[in-house]
Design an enzyme around this catalytic site. Structure first.
Site, PDB file in Angstrom:
ATOM      1  N   GLU A  18      39.891  43.803  43.426  1.00 22.67           N
ATOM      2  CA  GLU A  18      40.336  43.058  42.243  1.00 22.67           C
ATOM      3  C   GLU A  18      40.775  44.048  41.175  1.00 22.67           C
ATOM      4  O   GLU A  18      40.120  45.065  40.968  1.00 22.67           O
ATOM      5  CB  GLU A  18      39.143  42.235  41.727  1.00 22.67           C
ATOM      6  CG  GLU A  18      39.420  41.471  40.456  1.00 22.67           C
ATOM      7  CD  GLU A  18      38.137  40.908  39.834  1.00 22.67           C
ATOM      8  OE1 GLU A  18      37.644  39.889  40.311  1.00 22.67           O
ATOM      9  OE2 GLU A  18      37.646  41.505  38.851  1.00 22.67           O
ATOM     10  N   TYR A  50      42.365  37.009  35.140  1.00 22.28           N
ATOM     11  CA  TYR A  50      43.043  36.395  33.994  1.00 22.28           C
ATOM     12  C   TYR A  50      42.139  36.530  32.779  1.00 22.28           C
ATOM     13  O   TYR A  50      40.930  36.268  32.864  1.00 22.28           O
ATOM     14  CB  TYR A  50      43.321  34.906  34.259  1.00 22.28           C
ATOM     15  CG  TYR A  50      44.249  34.353  33.210  1.00 22.28           C
ATOM     16  CD1 TYR A  50      45.618  34.351  33.422  1.00 22.28           C
ATOM     17  CD2 TYR A  50      43.757  33.914  31.987  1.00 22.28           C
ATOM     18  CE1 TYR A  50      46.483  33.912  32.432  1.00 22.28           C
ATOM     19  CE2 TYR A  50      44.613  33.480  30.994  1.00 22.28           C
ATOM     20  CZ  TYR A  50      45.977  33.473  31.222  1.00 22.28           C
ATOM     21  OH  TYR A  50      46.831  33.042  30.245  1.00 22.28           O
ATOM     22  N   HIS A  94      44.006  34.828  39.307  1.00 21.44           N
ATOM     23  CA  HIS A  94      42.892  33.983  38.901  1.00 21.44           C
ATOM     24  C   HIS A  94      43.443  32.955  37.900  1.00 21.44           C
ATOM     25  O   HIS A  94      44.181  33.322  36.986  1.00 21.44           O
ATOM     26  CB  HIS A  94      41.797  34.826  38.259  1.00 21.44           C
ATOM     27  CG  HIS A  94      41.130  35.744  39.238  1.00 21.44           C
ATOM     28  ND1 HIS A  94      39.989  36.455  38.947  1.00 21.44           N
ATOM     29  CD2 HIS A  94      41.450  36.051  40.531  1.00 21.44           C
ATOM     30  CE1 HIS A  94      39.631  37.160  40.008  1.00 21.44           C
ATOM     31  NE2 HIS A  94      40.510  36.948  40.982  1.00 21.44           N
ATOM     32  N   ASP A 126      35.705  32.767  31.571  1.00 23.88           N
ATOM     33  CA  ASP A 126      34.658  33.158  30.616  1.00 23.88           C
ATOM     34  C   ASP A 126      34.834  32.411  29.304  1.00 23.88           C
ATOM     35  O   ASP A 126      35.949  32.036  28.925  1.00 23.88           O
ATOM     36  CB  ASP A 126      34.758  34.671  30.347  1.00 23.88           C
ATOM     37  CG  ASP A 126      34.303  35.472  31.557  1.00 23.88           C
ATOM     38  OD1 ASP A 126      33.381  35.023  32.256  1.00 23.88           O
ATOM     39  OD2 ASP A 126      34.885  36.553  31.806  1.00 23.88           O
ATOM     40  N   ALA A 144      35.587  24.238  36.962  1.00 22.64           N
ATOM     41  CA  ALA A 144      36.533  24.710  37.985  1.00 22.64           C
ATOM     42  C   ALA A 144      36.895  23.567  38.935  1.00 22.64           C
ATOM     43  O   ALA A 144      38.037  23.490  39.408  1.00 22.64           O
ATOM     44  CB  ALA A 144      35.928  25.878  38.750  1.00 22.64           C
ATOM     45  N   HIS A 183      24.593  30.860  38.884  1.00 16.44           N
ATOM     46  CA  HIS A 183      25.397  30.950  37.659  1.00 16.44           C
ATOM     47  C   HIS A 183      24.451  30.820  36.463  1.00 16.44           C
ATOM     48  O   HIS A 183      23.499  30.053  36.495  1.00 16.44           O
ATOM     49  CB  HIS A 183      26.452  29.840  37.630  1.00 16.44           C
ATOM     50  CG  HIS A 183      27.360  29.959  36.443  1.00 16.44           C
ATOM     51  ND1 HIS A 183      27.196  29.199  35.310  1.00 16.44           N
ATOM     52  CD2 HIS A 183      28.421  30.776  36.204  1.00 16.44           C
ATOM     53  CE1 HIS A 183      28.124  29.547  34.424  1.00 16.44           C
ATOM     54  NE2 HIS A 183      28.889  30.488  34.953  1.00 16.44           N
TER      55      HIS A 183
END
Ligand SMILES: Cc1cc2nc3c(=O)[nH]c(=O)nc-3n(C[C@H](O)[C@H](O)[C@H](O)COP(=O)(O)OP(=O)(O)OC[C@H]3O[C@@H](n4cnc5c(N)ncnc54)[C@H](O)[C@@H]3O)c2cc1C
Length: 317
Positions: A18, A50, A94, A126, A144, A183
């Site tokens: 990445e 992103y 992304h 984020d 998402a 998460h």
């Protein structure tokens, strides 16, 4: 080619990584200098993160502060096109909920489709740095899974304007994020897995994990996923430690644990160069075990520095 097709046809564990778009004002050549050496290991795809806007405060000189919204790392779509063009490998942008309303998302997806981008990693994104929690955009998506629903709709030729007739369907292969250590907003692992399963049931084709430093967490996560009926490929995400301060910074930002043995070893290093050596060696050992147990791809978070990832790939691929 779609990531899932690449995994299906591969006879061994694949290498990918990445990258971050450069800071505004930096030249793309710096990014190419970082990617060029890694192409020796034939990554079939490269992810491009992103980065949404953040707020900065400028002193107006009269005792007042002016709040400005800026994007420090624009260029995700352009970089994906540049990677495809220069290296002839898949670039995976992304796509995030934050900062986009649904129409802007649709238009971005149309651009990506026209550029021949076949894979997207769909994320909540984020929170803005100065805000404690993620706040969705008015007319945007909160989770998402909602954004994934929009990409799936587009794949079925369903655009936001219901009156569009015979609209051309896209054909994106869709990745989503998974968290071997949960998460940070999920009340517990079971609850987090419920929403991960929702994303897969809605059509996510593969999962990429948050970084982890203890392979047993990944193996347990994969087992838990399979027990919940999540059967898509789960790509482990790996990050070599490269400095002493990362043993505190990474847990704070990414809500992950650093195993005692690794933290102790890094703590006792005399400088960052030594810490990097230990971090790279740890990731090599992690990678070897993941490969031996059949991980489909090893996906490295380069965070703008290619040399640690190069050393790891040289030892393994
Ligand atoms: C591989 C990877 C790549 C990343 N790349 C980027 C990037 O490029 N840019 C960026 O800004 N951030 C990126 N992130 C960070 C990511 O966007 C954040 O971790 C974000 O907080 C969560 O994203 P998600 O897609 O996992 O969210 P979601 O799947 O939406 O989940 C967020 C939380 O909500 C819960 N949840 C999900 N759906 C529901 C629901 N319907 N009801 C109630 N709760 C729900 C989940 O359990 C979880 O706790 C990345 C993370 C990973 C692991």
């Amino acid at each position: 080619m779609k990531i899932t097709e690449q995994i299906e046809k591969a006879k061994k564990t694949l290498f990918s990584f990445e990258i971050l778009p450069p800071l505004k004002g930096e030249n793309i050549k710096n990014l190419f200098n970082h990617i060029d050496p890694l192409m020796e290991f034939k990554p079939p795809f490269i992810d491009v993160t992103y980065h949404r806007e953040e707020y900065v405060y400028k002193n107006r000189g009269n005792g007042l502060l002016e709040r400005k919204s800026i994007r420090k790392r624009p260029g995700t779509v352009g970089i994906c096109a540049a990677i495809k063009n220069r290296y002839e490998v898949e670039a995976v942008p992304h796509i995030i909920c934050g900062g986009f309303n649904k129409e802007e998302t649709e238009n971005a997806l149309i651009d990506l489709d026209f550029l021949g981008i076949q894979n997207v990693l769909v994320l909540q994104g984020d929170a803005i740095k100065t805000e404690p929690m993620f706040v969705p955009e008015p007319e945007g998506h909160k989770y998402a899974s909602e954004l994934l629903g929009q990409v799936k709709d587009l794949n079925n030729g369903i655009y936001l304007d219901e009156e569009l007739l015979n609209a051309s369907p896209t054909d994106f292969c869709i990745g989503v994020a998974g968290y071997p250590e949960k998460h940070y907003t999920a009340p517990n692992m079971k609850n987090d897995l419920k929403y991960l399963k929702m994303k897969v049931d809605m059509g996510a084709d593969y999962i990429v994990t948050q970084m982890f430093f203890d392979n047993s967490k990944y193996f347990e996560f994969v087992d838990n996923c399979r027990n919940e009926g999540i059967n898509v490929p789960i790509i482990p995400g790996l990050k070599p430690l490269t400095s002493k301060r990362q043993i505190s910074v990474l847990p704070r930002f990414f809500h992950i644990d650093i195993p005692e043995a690794l933290a102790d070893a890094i703590e006792s290093c005399k400088d960052n160069a030594q810490a990097k050596e230990i971090g790279v060696e740890w990731t090599i050992q992690q990678s070897k075990e993941l490969m031996a147990k059949g991980a489909p791809v090893l996906h490295y978070y380069s965070m703008g520095k290619s040399d640690p990832v190069y050393s790891i790939a040289k030892a393994l691929f």
